[in-house]
Structures are given as C-alpha cells and as structure tokens.
Design a protein around this motif. Sequence first.
Motif, PDB file in Angstrom:
ATOM      1  N   GLU A  22     -10.890   8.974 -16.703  1.00  0.00           N
ATOM      2  CA  GLU A  22      -9.927   9.386 -17.716  1.00  0.00           C
ATOM      3  C   GLU A  22      -8.532   8.886 -17.368  1.00  0.00           C
ATOM      4  OE1 GLU A  22      -9.914  13.395 -18.989  1.00  0.00           O
ATOM      5  OE2 GLU A  22     -12.090  13.566 -19.080  1.00  0.00           O
ATOM      6  N   ALA A  23      -7.727   8.733 -18.421  1.00  0.00           N
ATOM      7  CA  ALA A  23      -6.377   8.204 -18.240  1.00  0.00           C
ATOM      8  C   ALA A  23      -5.508   9.194 -17.457  1.00  0.00           C
ATOM      9  CB  ALA A  23      -5.752   7.912 -19.601  1.00  0.00           C
ATOM     10  N   ASN A  24      -4.398   8.680 -16.940  1.00  0.00           N
ATOM     11  CA  ASN A  24      -3.406   9.465 -16.218  1.00  0.00           C
ATOM     12  C   ASN A  24      -3.974  10.147 -14.968  1.00  0.00           C
ATOM     13  OD1 ASN A  24      -0.963  10.645 -15.547  1.00  0.00           O
ATOM     14  ND2 ASN A  24      -1.143  12.309 -17.032  1.00  0.00           N
ATOM     15  N   PRO A  25      -4.516   9.366 -14.052  1.00  0.00           N
ATOM     16  CA  PRO A  25      -5.040   9.979 -12.812  1.00  0.00           C
ATOM     17  C   PRO A  25      -3.960  10.691 -12.006  1.00  0.00           C
ATOM     18  CG  PRO A  25      -4.946   7.590 -12.613  1.00  0.00           C
ATOM     19  CD  PRO A  25      -4.677   7.902 -14.053  1.00  0.00           C
ATOM     20  N   ASN A  26      -2.724  10.197 -12.045  1.00  0.00           N
ATOM     21  CA  ASN A  26      -1.648  10.851 -11.296  1.00  0.00           C
ATOM     22  C   ASN A  26      -1.410  12.265 -11.820  1.00  0.00           C
ATOM     23  OD1 ASN A  26      -1.257   8.547  -9.763  1.00  0.00           O
ATOM     24  ND2 ASN A  26       0.372   7.756 -11.068  1.00  0.00           N
ATOM     25  N   GLY A  27      -1.454  12.428 -13.132  1.00  0.00           N
ATOM     26  CA  GLY A  27      -1.258  13.740 -13.729  1.00  0.00           C
ATOM     27  C   GLY A  27      -2.396  14.687 -13.390  1.00  0.00           C
ATOM     28  N   ILE A  28      -3.633  14.185 -13.428  1.00  0.00           N
ATOM     29  CA  ILE A  28      -4.789  15.011 -13.081  1.00  0.00           C
ATOM     30  C   ILE A  28      -4.701  15.456 -11.634  1.00  0.00           C
ATOM     31  CG2 ILE A  28      -7.291  15.002 -12.773  1.00  0.00           C
ATOM     32  CD1 ILE A  28      -7.472  13.105 -15.157  1.00  0.00           C
ATOM     33  N   PHE A  29      -4.331  14.529 -10.764  1.00  0.00           N
ATOM     34  CA  PHE A  29      -4.213  14.841  -9.335  1.00  0.00           C
ATOM     35  C   PHE A  29      -3.153  15.912  -9.107  1.00  0.00           C
ATOM     36  CE2 PHE A  29      -2.162  14.007  -5.203  1.00  0.00           C
ATOM     37  CZ  PHE A  29      -3.244  14.189  -4.361  1.00  0.00           C
ATOM     38  N   ALA A  30      -1.985  15.761  -9.755  1.00  0.00           N
ATOM     39  CA  ALA A  30      -0.909  16.740  -9.581  1.00  0.00           C
ATOM     40  C   ALA A  30      -1.320  18.113 -10.094  1.00  0.00           C
ATOM     41  CB  ALA A  30       0.347  16.257 -10.309  1.00  0.00           C
ATOM     42  N   ARG A  31      -1.993  18.169 -11.251  1.00  0.00           N
ATOM     43  CA  ARG A  31      -2.452  19.435 -11.801  1.00  0.00           C
ATOM     44  C   ARG A  31      -3.453  20.113 -10.863  1.00  0.00           C
ATOM     45  NH1 ARG A  31      -5.004  17.526 -17.018  1.00  0.00           N
ATOM     46  NH2 ARG A  31      -6.038  19.573 -16.886  1.00  0.00           N
TER      47      ARG A  31
END
Length: 268
Positions: free
Chosen positions: A106-115
């Motif tokens: 899925e897109a935005n791996p940085n956002g998923i990781f931070a969440r």
Amino acid sequence: MPPAENPILAIAAWLGALTDRLRWLSPAAGAAGAIVAAVLFADITVARGAVGSVVLGLAALPEIAAAWWRHEEEKANGNAVAEAQVLLGQALTPLADLTASLAQGEANPNGIFARACQHAAASCLVPFRDRLDVRALVFAVSEDQQSMTCVAHSGRLPKSEGFRQGTTRGNSAFKVLFGGEPVHVDDIAEERLRSPRAWMGSGNGYDTFITAPIAVGEKGYGLLTVDAPGPGAFSRTDVLLVQLVASMLAGLFAEYANRRREGAESDG
C-alpha cells in the motif's frame, strides 16, 4: 483482589489470605475448638452449651474465610484475564493489520510505519490509563547501526534523546538490543547499589523501566521502552505485554525495511 469495602470484609479477607497461606491454621483451629467444646459439653448447662457452640463456630471461621477469599480471588483473576485479552486485542490487532498493509504494497509506507509505532507506544500505556506519569517510547536503529532515535512517544514528557554507541548509556541500550531478551529494572537505585556503574546515564525522570528488543532473529531494529518515576510500578504481566508488542513491531520494522530497500533499488 480489590480492597474490602467495610471492616468486616477487610478482616475476612485478611483471615482468609492468612489461612490459605498457613495451611495448618484451619485444622489447628478446628482441633482446638473441638477440645474446648468437648470440655464445655462434658458438664452441660445452658450457658456452657451456648459457649461451646460459639467456640465451634469461631473454630470454623478460618476455613470459611479462606473459602470466601479463594472465591473472590478467582473472580478477580478471571476479570484480570478477560481484561488482559481485551488489552492484547487492542494492542496487537492494529499492528498486525498495519504490517499486512505494508506487505501488500500500500502507498505511503512512511505514514503506515509512523502510525504503527505511535499505536504501539500508546498500547503499552493502556494498563496505566489512570496514571499520567508512565511513558512509552519506540526507538529505531540508524542505518549505520551507531545510534537509536526515538520515533514514537506516548505519556509523560519529555521525549527521549535516544542512544549512541560509545557512550555508557548507549552501550547499555545496544546490549539489550543484541541480547534479544526484555529487561525489567524494578529500581535503578537498587541496581546501582549492587553495581555502581549499572545503567549509568539512565534514570532521568524515572526510577524503573522495561525495555524489549525489536528484533527478528539476529537482526535488531530498535527498542520498545516503558518507564515510570516510582520504583516497583511494573509487574511481570507488564513485561509480557511490552515483549509482545515489541515482537509485533519487529515484523513491521522488517517489512518497512524491505519496502525502503525496494524503493531504493527502483530509484537506482
């Protein structure tokens, strides 16, 4: 078990716990009561009969109190197990879902990781929702493996400055990471009495902590740490929760590293 609501229940709880721990107490009370009652009943009168009956009743009190105390303990433990299951579900299910999202590209791996990191830190504080002095931190190892940076924080301020290899404090943190096992220090000051250099540089605003490695096999990605100002704030159950959340984070960190590596290769 919750505190008794009135003095009678408090006495019953104390006597029940004491009888449960000292298994000889109930038989001894029964035997003593039987002997005294036998003496009183030997030359029976109304008064002696009444006193003998009271003596027999008092002799049975320790076992009655112990039975009540065991029942209350079982209820309390059952409630604790049910609450622990809810807490684990709240902590682990979202982390599993976010890890799956990373694995599915899925897109935005940085956002998923931070969440995910922020959720993990917040989950470790759920058992302490009535306390504002507990702090949870997620640390990630740098690419050069020389430092760890705090990537998520929940609870008491301030946020940690992280760790760097070559310093006493940093070396202790990396030792935990490479050791592969969680560490629970109940009282930092007490540890230093046994070993003056134990956890030097640690304890800024806290006296006790749990830290667990975020690692897959021999590959270390970071640490999950929970700390509090007062010694003795954490139980074995808290250690297990931190360890479980760290284990779930390890899979997410590994998947995130794969996504970053794939992104670097495609850019190259």
